[in-house]
Design a protein around this motif. Structure first.
Motif, PDB file in Angstrom:
ATOM      1  N   VAL A 254      40.108 -18.740 -10.742  1.00 34.26           N
ATOM      2  CA  VAL A 254      38.746 -19.262 -10.748  1.00 34.26           C
ATOM      3  C   VAL A 254      38.642 -20.499 -11.637  1.00 34.26           C
ATOM      4  N   ASP A 255      39.428 -20.552 -12.714  1.00 33.51           N
ATOM      5  CA  ASP A 255      39.405 -21.739 -13.568  1.00 33.51           C
ATOM      6  C   ASP A 255      40.035 -22.939 -12.874  1.00 33.51           C
ATOM      7  N   VAL A 256      41.091 -22.687 -12.092  1.00 36.84           N
ATOM      8  CA  VAL A 256      41.691 -23.768 -11.301  1.00 36.84           C
ATOM      9  C   VAL A 256      40.680 -24.253 -10.276  1.00 36.84           C
ATOM     10  N   ALA A 257      39.958 -23.330  -9.641  1.00 39.15           N
ATOM     11  CA  ALA A 257      38.949 -23.703  -8.646  1.00 39.15           C
ATOM     12  C   ALA A 257      37.836 -24.531  -9.282  1.00 39.15           C
ATOM     13  N   ARG A 258      37.406 -24.166 -10.469  1.00 37.96           N
ATOM     14  CA  ARG A 258      36.360 -24.946 -11.151  1.00 37.96           C
ATOM     15  C   ARG A 258      36.858 -26.347 -11.488  1.00 37.96           C
ATOM     16  N   ARG A 259      38.097 -26.422 -11.899  1.00 35.01           N
ATOM     17  CA  ARG A 259      38.681 -27.727 -12.229  1.00 35.01           C
ATOM     18  C   ARG A 259      38.744 -28.618 -10.997  1.00 35.01           C
ATOM     19  N   ILE A 260      39.162 -28.026  -9.862  1.00 31.83           N
ATOM     20  CA  ILE A 260      39.230 -28.795  -8.615  1.00 31.83           C
ATOM     21  C   ILE A 260      37.833 -29.211  -8.184  1.00 31.83           C
TER      22      ILE A 260
ATOM     23  N   ARG B  91      28.279 -34.980  -3.145  1.00 38.16           N
ATOM     24  CA  ARG B  91      27.136 -34.433  -3.859  1.00 38.16           C
ATOM     25  C   ARG B  91      27.496 -33.133  -4.557  1.00 38.16           C
ATOM     26  N   HIS B  92      28.304 -32.303  -3.876  1.00 35.24           N
ATOM     27  CA  HIS B  92      28.624 -30.978  -4.408  1.00 35.24           C
ATOM     28  C   HIS B  92      29.952 -30.524  -3.807  1.00 35.24           C
ATOM     29  N   ALA B  93      30.739 -29.788  -4.577  1.00 29.60           N
ATOM     30  CA  ALA B  93      32.008 -29.245  -4.078  1.00 29.60           C
ATOM     31  C   ALA B  93      32.168 -27.805  -4.540  1.00 29.60           C
ATOM     32  N   VAL B  94      32.611 -26.965  -3.615  1.00 33.09           N
ATOM     33  CA  VAL B  94      32.882 -25.563  -3.913  1.00 33.09           C
ATOM     34  C   VAL B  94      34.328 -25.293  -3.521  1.00 33.09           C
ATOM     35  N   THR B  95      35.094 -24.684  -4.415  1.00 32.35           N
ATOM     36  CA  THR B  95      36.514 -24.443  -4.175  1.00 32.35           C
ATOM     37  C   THR B  95      36.813 -22.961  -4.303  1.00 32.35           C
ATOM     38  N   VAL B  96      37.670 -22.481  -3.404  1.00 38.04           N
ATOM     39  CA  VAL B  96      38.167 -21.109  -3.455  1.00 38.04           C
ATOM     40  C   VAL B  96      39.685 -21.191  -3.480  1.00 38.04           C
ATOM     41  N   VAL B  97      40.293 -20.634  -4.518  1.00 36.70           N
ATOM     42  CA  VAL B  97      41.750 -20.615  -4.644  1.00 36.70           C
ATOM     43  C   VAL B  97      42.232 -19.245  -4.205  1.00 36.70           C
ATOM     44  N   GLY B  98      42.995 -19.217  -3.121  1.00 34.47           N
ATOM     45  CA  GLY B  98      43.567 -17.979  -2.611  1.00 34.47           C
ATOM     46  C   GLY B  98      45.069 -17.960  -2.825  1.00 34.47           C
ATOM     47  N   ARG B  99      45.709 -16.917  -2.303  1.00 32.35           N
ATOM     48  CA  ARG B  99      47.156 -16.812  -2.444  1.00 32.35           C
ATOM     49  C   ARG B  99      47.887 -17.836  -1.591  1.00 32.35           C
ATOM     50  N   ARG B 100      47.374 -18.074  -0.401  1.00 29.01           N
ATOM     51  CA  ARG B 100      48.094 -18.928   0.541  1.00 29.01           C
ATOM     52  C   ARG B 100      47.560 -20.355   0.614  1.00 29.01           C
TER      53      ARG B 100
ATOM     54  N   ALA C 264      44.048 -32.232  -9.519  1.00 29.75           N
ATOM     55  CA  ALA C 264      43.269 -31.388 -10.427  1.00 29.75           C
ATOM     56  C   ALA C 264      43.954 -30.044 -10.646  1.00 29.75           C
ATOM     57  N   ALA C 265      44.621 -29.529  -9.612  1.00 27.69           N
ATOM     58  CA  ALA C 265      45.337 -28.255  -9.774  1.00 27.69           C
ATOM     59  C   ALA C 265      46.481 -28.432 -10.748  1.00 27.69           C
ATOM     60  N   GLY C 266      47.024 -29.639 -10.805  1.00 28.47           N
ATOM     61  CA  GLY C 266      48.076 -29.944 -11.772  1.00 28.47           C
ATOM     62  C   GLY C 266      49.285 -29.061 -11.601  1.00 28.47           C
ATOM     63  N   SER C 267      49.734 -28.494 -12.691  1.00 25.21           N
ATOM     64  CA  SER C 267      50.956 -27.701 -12.654  1.00 25.21           C
ATOM     65  C   SER C 267      50.688 -26.217 -12.445  1.00 25.21           C
ATOM     66  N   ALA C 268      49.458 -25.870 -12.085  1.00 25.56           N
ATOM     67  CA  ALA C 268      49.165 -24.456 -11.816  1.00 25.56           C
ATOM     68  C   ALA C 268      49.924 -24.015 -10.580  1.00 25.56           C
ATOM     69  N   ALA C 269      50.572 -22.873 -10.675  1.00 24.48           N
ATOM     70  CA  ALA C 269      51.373 -22.360  -9.562  1.00 24.48           C
ATOM     71  C   ALA C 269      50.459 -21.696  -8.544  1.00 24.48           C
ATOM     72  N   VAL C 270      49.728 -22.539  -7.801  1.00 19.47           N
ATOM     73  CA  VAL C 270      48.820 -22.051  -6.763  1.00 19.47           C
ATOM     74  C   VAL C 270      49.311 -22.531  -5.407  1.00 19.47           C
ATOM     75  N   ALA C 271      48.639 -22.110  -4.366  1.00 20.08           N
ATOM     76  CA  ALA C 271      49.023 -22.466  -3.003  1.00 20.08           C
ATOM     77  C   ALA C 271      49.051 -23.991  -2.827  1.00 20.08           C
ATOM     78  N   HIS C 272      49.977 -24.453  -2.010  1.00 18.48           N
ATOM     79  CA  HIS C 272      50.099 -25.895  -1.792  1.00 18.48           C
ATOM     80  C   HIS C 272      49.289 -26.358  -0.587  1.00 18.48           C
ATOM     81  N   ARG C 273      48.917 -25.453   0.297  1.00 14.80           N
ATOM     82  CA  ARG C 273      48.092 -25.832   1.446  1.00 14.80           C
ATOM     83  C   ARG C 273      46.645 -25.974   0.999  1.00 14.80           C
ATOM     84  N   ILE C 274      46.072 -27.119   1.295  1.00 22.69           N
ATOM     85  CA  ILE C 274      44.691 -27.375   0.892  1.00 22.69           C
ATOM     86  C   ILE C 274      43.879 -27.648   2.150  1.00 22.69           C
ATOM     87  N   GLY C 275      42.857 -26.846   2.365  1.00 18.45           N
ATOM     88  CA  GLY C 275      41.941 -27.038   3.483  1.00 18.45           C
ATOM     89  C   GLY C 275      40.663 -27.670   2.982  1.00 18.45           C
ATOM     90  N   VAL C 276      40.255 -28.728   3.654  1.00 21.93           N
ATOM     91  CA  VAL C 276      39.051 -29.445   3.242  1.00 21.93           C
ATOM     92  C   VAL C 276      38.045 -29.391   4.378  1.00 21.93           C
TER      93      VAL C 276
END
Length: 190
Positions: free
Chosen positions: A120-126, A137-146, A170-182
């Motif tokens: 959730v902190d990675v999502a807030r940062r993104i 105007r506004h962005a909402v991010t959800v960080v999942g496993r994939r 923004a995700a930086g070096s956090a080991a999160v999913a590499h696929r990003i859907g916009v």
């Protein structure tokens, strides 16, 4: 000569090179253990009540003794199969709760293997980084496993590749999913 009250100076060591176990969720066996503890407390309360009844402090017969005598005089009938089946199901369920792997609650920072952060902190940062882009105007991010999903509300034209690149940075070096859907909602005015 050192005085007896002097303590040796504490030594420091760098733990950055040691493997660190990741934070995990609350164990399911703890809930089952808590329920078992409540059941044992109820049983203790029944035994204390019977002890007080036997001592004559309270009026009445002993409940546990009466139940034991009643069960001791029973003969086997088909309804009694429910007891061993129920005990087996409860035992297997508790064994599964004790052995099941706990889910990870944090993600590791790749450049610092002993530093962890919540998804959730990675999502807030993104979301904060994407919100700084022009016409967003506004962005909402959800960080999942994939994958990471970014929903952008735009007041003008916004390039989805630029949003994805900003999310990666923004995700930086956090080991999160590499696929990003916009997904961009266009034409929304404040």
């Amino acid at each position: 000569m050192t005085a007896p009250h002097d303590h040796p100076a504490p030594t420091t060591r760098d733990v950055a090179d040691e493997p660190a176990a990741g934070p995990v969720a609350f164990p399911g066996a703890a809930v089952a253990g808590g329920l078992l503890a409540v059941l044992l407390l109820v049983g203790c309360g029944l035994l204390v009540r019977d002890l007080l009844a036997e001592a004559g402090v309270i009026d009445g017969d002993t409940w546990v003794h009466r139940a034991a005598v009643a069960l001791g005089t029973q003969t086997w009938t088909t309804w009694m199969w429910a007891v061993p089946i129920g005990c087996a199901v409860i035992g297997l369920g508790t064994l599964w709760l004790a052995l099941k792997p706990r889910r990870r609650t944090h993600v590791m920072m790749a450049d610092h293997p002993i530093v962890w952060t919540r998804p959730v902190d990675v999502a807030r940062r993104i979301s904060a980084a994407v919100s700084d882009l022009p016409d967003v105007r506004h962005a909402v991010t959800v960080v999942g496993r994939r994958r990471i999903r970014v929903l952008v509300t735009a007041t003008g034209p916004v390039d989805s590749e630029r949003v994805a690149q900003s999310a990666r940075e923004a995700a930086g070096s956090a080991a999160v999913a590499h696929r990003i859907g916009v997904k961009i909602r266009r034409g929304v005015r404040s």
